[in-house]
Design an enzyme around this catalytic site. Structure first.
Site, PDB file in Angstrom:
ATOM      1  N   ASP A 135       7.057-144.900 -41.481  1.00 34.64           N
ATOM      2  CA  ASP A 135       6.180-143.744 -41.655  1.00 34.64           C
ATOM      3  C   ASP A 135       7.038-142.502 -41.862  1.00 34.64           C
ATOM      4  OD1 ASP A 135       6.955-142.664 -39.181  1.00 34.64           O
ATOM      5  OD2 ASP A 135       5.152-143.326 -38.140  1.00 34.64           O
ATOM      6  N   ASP A 190       1.376-149.701 -33.581  1.00 28.78           N
ATOM      7  CA  ASP A 190       2.758-149.518 -33.149  1.00 28.78           C
ATOM      8  C   ASP A 190       2.791-148.687 -31.876  1.00 28.78           C
ATOM      9  OD1 ASP A 190       3.758-146.530 -33.813  1.00 28.78           O
ATOM     10  OD2 ASP A 190       2.402-147.181 -35.410  1.00 28.78           O
ATOM     11  N   HIS A 200      12.533-155.646 -20.997  1.00 26.28           N
ATOM     12  CA  HIS A 200      11.737-156.645 -20.261  1.00 26.28           C
ATOM     13  C   HIS A 200      10.247-156.352 -20.456  1.00 26.28           C
ATOM     14  CE1 HIS A 200       9.595-158.387 -16.812  1.00 26.28           C
ATOM     15  NE2 HIS A 200       9.142-157.159 -16.626  1.00 26.28           N
TER      16      HIS A 200
END
Length: 427
Positions: free
Chosen positions: A96, A258, A408
């Site tokens: 973007d 996203d 993680h």
């Protein structure tokens, strides 16, 4: 629904010495460190998004050095991120224009044609049209209503640039998917923008301006947009800050979104720093235990310089807290003893607070830390991070620990999205 990770050079040193708290001599961060998909051994996301605002040295939001920006344009995003199609088949590379980086400007600094060239150089699979963020929001403004003169200018600029991007992108062929960005000041104006983008020929739309909105407002926008464009047009949500609530938006046919939220929260959230996927399919959250480096933490150093804290005593409390946590991890230290050692150091961090405020903060920390130590979530996780460094992942202390915890979290969140996708496919 695909999970796209918005990267900002979030890599870690694989050889970091946690006991000595240092990287190996001669470390070169970009070349020696590992991206999340490298250190985990697989990609926990379906693709990576690179914002031009991160890669453009002219922008205040730039994270790339001049050499890195040049390398990105020369070798392409896949090679730069070590996210090669051969190693991660089926993965995607989104782009973007980084509109937040220039939101104060009257017009975007990039032309549509220049943006398409950036996408071509980077080898992107998907790229957003050039947009101009609209921060106003009026949930009650109907079609043709509301919006300041500036908001309407930005609305028109975004649509004009989208039309030009679509035409410029034709030369890239089917290997590239242009995405029309929706901006607006209300659900109705966003629906109108989506309708016009569909009429231009876009079959994949990206919803901008969602970051500051609350979940109910996002619902209203998605509902209005879907009613305007029907079910077949694919939708992407840009910068989806409500990522933990993604399951609530399953009914809108979102093709992708996203976010950086799982990684960012590992070191910005006051409570929810560590994710764990529960047996009920829901995410659970734990508080990381703060043990900052005694002689490097600005807050503690201010206390030392003012005479309120002693450097030697701080270092002693720091060593005790770290030793207690590591002993607790091995089962050699009772939880109550570990808590006292950790909280003794935490008192130093709150040295400037009143007694009442300090007592309140430490009481809340005690409860959250006890839960973390009792549950030991890092022992319930089999990801490469937790398997390799155990309790170190739960210590809130400098980038190499904090970003590992964030990586993680990406792993756990990726599993969560995958499970949601399977449920949706079988619904």
């Amino acid at each position: 629904m695909k999970f796209i990770f918005a990267d900002s050079l979030d890599y870690v040193e694989p050889r970091y010495d946690f006991l000595a708290d240092r990287s190996p001599p001669g470390r070169e961060p970009y070349w020696d460190d590992k991206f999340p998909h490298e250190i985990l051994g697989h990609a926990p996301y379906d693709g990576v998004l690179v914002s031009r605002g991160i890669a453009d040295r002219r922008m205040s939001s730039a994270k790339y050095t001049e050499a890195q920006a040049r390398r990105f344009r020369t070798v392409g995003g896949r090679e730069f991120l070590r996210f090669r199609e051969a190693d991660f088949p089926g993965s995607l590379l989104f782009g973007d224009c980084g509109a937040f980086a220039y939101h104060k400007e009257k017009v975007p600094p990039y032309t549509p044609e220049d943006m398409v060239e950036f996408y071509e150089d980077g080898g992107f699979t998907h790229g957003c049209s050039v947009d101009h963020i609209i921060f106003e929001f009026d949930p009650n403004a109907g079609v043709g209503q509301g919006g300041s003169a500036e908001a309407r200018d930005r609305f028109a600029i975004t649509l004009d640039h989208a039309d030009r991007v679509l035409r410029a992108a034709q030369r890239l062929g089917e290997r590239f998917v242009p995405m029309g960005v929706v901006q607006g000041w209300s659900p109705a104006s966003m629906a109108e923008a989506a309708r016009r983008l569909q009429a231009m020929g876009y079959d994949y739309l990206a919803l901008g301006g969602m970051v500051p909105l609350k979940a109910p407002e996002i619902h209203e926008c998605l509902k209005a947009i879907r009613e305007a464009i029907g079910p077949r047009i694919r939708l992407h949500v840009l910068g989806f800050a409500k990522a933990d609530q993604i399951h609530e938006f399953a009914g809108y046919g979102i093709a992708s979104f996203d976010t950086t939220s799982p990684l960012i929260r590992s070191f910005t959230d006051a409570k929810a720093n560590y994710y764990l996927w529960g047996p009920d399919g829901r995410l659970r959250y734990f508080t990381a235990i703060r043990i900052p480096q005694a002689l490097e933490n600005p807050k503690l150093m201010r206390g030392v310089k003012s005479g309120a804290l002693g450097a030697e005593e701080l270092q002693r409390l720091e060593r005790n807290a770290l030793a207690a946590l590591r002993s607790d991890d091995k089962g050699d230290c009772p939880i109550d003893d570990t808590l006292e050692a950790v909280l003794a150091y935490s008192v130093s961090m709150e040295h400037a607070e009143t007694e009442v405020a300090r007592s309140k903060k430490l009481g809340a920390l005690r409860a959250r830390y006890r839960d973390t130590l009792a549950q030991k979530p890092w022992k319930q996780c089999d990801c490469a991070i937790c398997s390799a460094i155990s309790v170190e992942v739960m210590i809130f202390r400098a980038s190499n620990r904090n970003k590992r915890r964030g990586i993680h979290n990406l792993e756990v969140f990726g599993r969560h999205v995958h499970a949601l996708r399977e449920l949706d496919e079988h619904a």
